[in-house]
Design a protein around this motif. Structure first.
Motif, PDB file in Angstrom:
ATOM      1  N   SER A 159       0.825  -1.196   0.000  1.00  8.66           N
ATOM      2  CA  SER A 159       0.000   0.000   0.000  1.00  8.66           C
ATOM      3  C   SER A 159       0.866   1.255   0.000  1.00  8.66           C
ATOM      4  O   SER A 159       0.404   2.327  -0.352  1.00  8.66           O
ATOM      5  CB  SER A 159      -0.958   0.000   1.191  1.00  8.66           C
ATOM      6  N   SER A 167     -13.111  -5.311  -2.054  1.00  5.27           N
ATOM      7  CA  SER A 167     -11.741  -4.850  -1.768  1.00  5.27           C
ATOM      8  C   SER A 167     -11.000  -5.790  -0.820  1.00  5.27           C
ATOM      9  O   SER A 167      -9.774  -5.898  -0.899  1.00  5.27           O
ATOM     10  CB  SER A 167     -11.750  -3.423  -1.244  1.00  5.27           C
ATOM     11  N   SER A 168     -11.722  -6.485   0.051  1.00  8.70           N
ATOM     12  CA  SER A 168     -10.970  -7.363   0.960  1.00  8.70           C
ATOM     13  C   SER A 168     -10.322  -8.511   0.188  1.00  8.70           C
ATOM     14  O   SER A 168      -9.197  -8.912   0.490  1.00  8.70           O
ATOM     15  CB  SER A 168     -11.863  -7.869   2.094  1.00  8.70           C
ATOM     16  N   ASN A 191      -7.447  -7.086  -1.738  1.00  5.94           N
ATOM     17  CA  ASN A 191      -6.288  -6.866  -0.876  1.00  5.94           C
ATOM     18  C   ASN A 191      -5.519  -8.160  -0.608  1.00  5.94           C
ATOM     19  O   ASN A 191      -4.288  -8.168  -0.582  1.00  5.94           O
ATOM     20  CB  ASN A 191      -6.731  -6.245   0.451  1.00  5.94           C
ATOM     21  N   ARG A 236      -1.222  -1.784  -7.483  1.00  3.76           N
ATOM     22  CA  ARG A 236      -0.918  -1.969  -6.061  1.00  3.76           C
ATOM     23  C   ARG A 236       0.346  -2.799  -5.871  1.00  3.76           C
ATOM     24  O   ARG A 236       0.648  -3.226  -4.759  1.00  3.76           O
ATOM     25  CB  ARG A 236      -2.106  -2.656  -5.379  1.00  3.76           C
TER      26      ARG A 236
HETATM   27  C1  LIG Z   1      -7.801  -2.710   1.060  1.00  5.06           C
HETATM   28  O1  LIG Z   1      -6.635  -1.928   0.933  1.00  5.06           O
HETATM   29  C2  LIG Z   1      -6.895  -0.551   0.738  1.00  5.06           C
HETATM   30  C3  LIG Z   1      -5.564   0.143   0.462  1.00  5.06           C
HETATM   31  O2  LIG Z   1      -4.586  -0.310   1.332  1.00  5.06           O
HETATM   32  C4  LIG Z   1      -7.581   0.008   1.982  1.00  5.06           C
HETATM   33  O3  LIG Z   1      -7.873   1.374   1.786  1.00  5.06           O
HETATM   34  C5  LIG Z   1      -8.871  -0.759   2.194  1.00  5.06           C
HETATM   35  O4  LIG Z   1      -9.480  -0.342   3.389  1.00  5.06           O
HETATM   36  C6  LIG Z   1      -8.605  -2.255   2.271  1.00  5.06           C
HETATM   37  N1  LIG Z   1      -9.885  -2.923   2.332  1.00  5.06           N
HETATM   38  C7  LIG Z   1     -10.150  -3.866   3.227  1.00  5.06           C
HETATM   39  C8  LIG Z   1     -11.526  -4.428   3.210  1.00  5.06           C
HETATM   40  O5  LIG Z   1      -9.321  -4.231   4.045  1.00  5.06           O
END
Ligand SMILES: *[C@@H]1O[C@H](CO)[C@@H](O)[C@H](O)[C@H]1NC(C)=O
Ligand SMILES: *[C@@H]1O[C@H](CO)[C@@H](O)[C@H](O)[C@H]1NC(C)=O
Ligand SMILES: *[C@@H]1O[C@H](CO)[C@@H](O)[C@H](O)[C@H]1NC(C)=O
Ligand SMILES: *[C@@H]1O[C@H](CO)[C@@H](O)[C@H](O)[C@H]1NC(C)=O
Ligand SMILES: *[C@@H]1O[C@H](CO)[C@@H](O)[C@H](O)[C@H]1NC(C)=O
Ligand SMILES: *[C@@H]1O[C@H](CO)[C@@H](O)[C@H](O)[C@H]1NC(C)=O
Length: 468
Positions: free
Chosen positions: A85, A106-107, A110, A172
């Motif tokens: 990140s 997004s999880s 990530n 990323r």
């Molecule tokens: C995924 O990573 C992004 C950038 O690091 C962050 O803003 C986001 O909260 C993360 N999402 C989760 C669900 O962890």
């Protein structure tokens, strides 16, 4: 200046000791830098680790004296953790034609970013990165269609969305291009059923959901429940659905094998719609791990030098062992593998040697361990076998990037024999486990008392992975 440092922390974890390697890079310049430095002299050698973990402490938390951990010659601030990140990230350029709210998944994105972090991706691709990329695609499909009756994408949308997913990962710091997936994986290919209504008419959905909502990582690989339900559903779709599709679309008969494989993708998509994201990701990763562990992913060139040096051999022989070591040093450059893959690799390689006429167990004579088949350079020649159900690569503000290796992996590589092959069946959890052997390495390489030392630790991976 380029700087590559490693620190090792060891945690006792119930009966199972895990070595968690942490790698800091202060100024990271991509894979080149990694490979350059990987060959440099170790800050911490495998001998110092094992020397500090006497056998009596095998089942207790192992403490490593701080003196063993390399001192950081640089001020802490100059060693920021290698975190995707903060590392080399930029705003992705999206096509604008993929109508998907990516923050909804997004999880999973990530996790994929960590698992496919570009510098490690070539080493972890087979075991950790690509299974997670597949899982991401399945979950993407489920979420893309969350408000529609569809289970797949059109070709055009698939191409745009696949490109967006790749761009997001790359922005990323992740490299998914090493994985054998393509845009067409999002279209359902030649599977004749691509919508929820038809799907649910043809498939026993309650059975499928029951089988896959909670996948048991231990049992699944031996007596597949979820995998069996997926195959059953995919067969129904590919066979039953073909009459529906026959009149309308396809010119040129797609092979049934393709249709079955494509229909599995459709089943995964349906599951992604029904299961929570975490449950789906976990299930998909377990299924991948089962598949991954069945084969040795390493490529073996014909070991003619080894065969020549070792063919007629009764006692330990320096030229045989050095030839064997040189050969193994070359194959271990390839990638990190799991403990079970290493068993397959040792067996495959051993069979090649036997076919060439090497009848003596030269793994035992030359002290070849399972972990010798796995990539060594990444973690300073300590050697690492991944667990058979590999955990994600993790990023941690404090320690940097890490992945988990098994500490109990300095066990003898199995030499294939007709009698030992049956004992290598890893799928008998109800079988009584043999007494745990000591893992003490013989001081004198070349002599090892028992060829079966590996069996119990392998069973214990099996059992303890419930706990982990
Ligand atoms: C995924 O990573 C992004 C950038 O690091 C962050 O803003 C986001 O909260 C993360 N999402 C989760 C669900 O962890
Ligand atoms: C995307 O989804 C997130 C959370 O799921 C939500 O907060 C956000 O408003 C959504 N964005 C758009 C443009 O719909
Ligand atoms: C992608 O498609 C190929 C060929 O159709 C198939 O072998 C592979 O398993 C698919 N991968 C995924 C993740 O669906
Ligand atoms: C991704 O990996 C492939 C294969 O190792 C390599 O050719 C490519 O340059 C890598 N891409 C990035 C962006 O690192
Ligand atoms: C679906 O499978 C379950 C067993 O998992 C079975 O009890 C049930 O009868 C099946 N339903 C149909 C419609 O075949
Ligand atoms: C991680 O590090 C960043 C920058 O140093 C800091 O802002 C953030 O709060 C840290 N997160 C955690 C969970 O410690």
């Amino acid at each position: 200046m380029r700087c590559f440092k490693a620190a090792v922390s060891i945690k006792g974890f119930l009966c199972h000791s895990l070595l968690i390697f942490t790698i800091w890079l202060s100024s990271f310049q991509g894979v080149d830098a990694l490979q350059e430095t990987a060959g440099a002299s170790s800050l911490i050698s495998s001998t110092s680790v094992h020397a500090d973990s006497p056998i009596s402490e095998l089942f207790e938390p192992i403490e490593i004296s701080p003196a063993v951990i390399p001192q950081n010659p640089y001020p802490q601030e100059s060693l920021p953790p290698m975190n995707p990140s903060v590392w080399n990230t930029y705003d992705p350029v999206l096509t604008g034609r993929c109508p998907m709210n990516f923050s909804a998944i997004s999880s999973v994105i990530n996790r994929t970013v960590s698992d496919c972090f570009a510098p490690f991706a070539p080493f972890l691709g087979n075991v950790i990165c690509c299974p997670q990329v597949s899982s991401l695609l399945h979950i993407f499909l489920g979420h893309y269609n969350s408000n529609s009756d569809q289970l797949v994408l059109s070709k055009a949308a698939a191409s745009d969305c696949f490109s967006d997913i790749t761009s997001i990962l790359a922005s990323r710091g992740a490299n998914s291009s090493i994985c054998p997936v393509k845009a067409l994986n999002l279209t359902g290919g030649s599977c004749p059923v691509k919508d929820v209504t038809t799907f649910e008419k043809m498939v026993n959905t309650s059975k499928l959901l029951d089988s896959c909502s909670l996948v048991d990582p231990i049992k699944e690989c031996c007596r597949p429940v979820c995998q069996a339900a997926i195959v059953e559903a995919a067969v129904l779709l590919s066979v039953g659905g073909s009459t529906i599709a026959a009149s309308s679309t396809v010119v040129g008969q797609p092979s049934e094998v393709d249709a079955l494989s494509d229909c599995k993708g459709v089943v995964f998509s349906w599951l992604s719609k029904k299961l929570s994201m975490d449950a789906a990701n976990t299930a998909f990763r377990v299924l991948s791990a089962c598949k991954v562990n069945k084969v040795c992913p390493l490529e073996f060139k014909e070991p003619s030098e080894v065969i020549k040096a070792c063919r007629t051999l009764a006692a330990p022989n320096p030229s045989c062992c050095s030839s064997l070591n040189a050969y193994i040093a070359r194959i271990q450059n390839q990638m990190l593998i799991t403990n079970r893959q290493a068993i397959n690799c040792a067996t495959q390689f051993g069979s090649m040697l036997q076919k060439g006429g090497v009848m003596t167990n030269i793994f035992e004579l030359c002290d070849v361990d399972l972990k010798d088949f796995s990539f060594q350079g990444l973690i300073m020649n300590v050697g690492c076998l991944l667990r058979s159900l590999p955990a994600d690569v993790v990023f941690d503000n404090f320690t940097g990037v890490g992945f988990t290796c098994d500490l109990s992996d300095n066990i003898a590589a199995p030499w294939p024999s007709s009698s030992s092959m049956s004992t290598l069946t890893l799928c008998a959890p109800e079988m009584s486990l043999p007494a745990l052997p000591t893992l003490q390495k013989s001081q004198n390489p070349g002599y090892r008392s028992s060829g079966f030392k590996f069996v119990a630790p392998i069973f214990s991976f099996f059992v303890f992975s419930i706990l982990l």
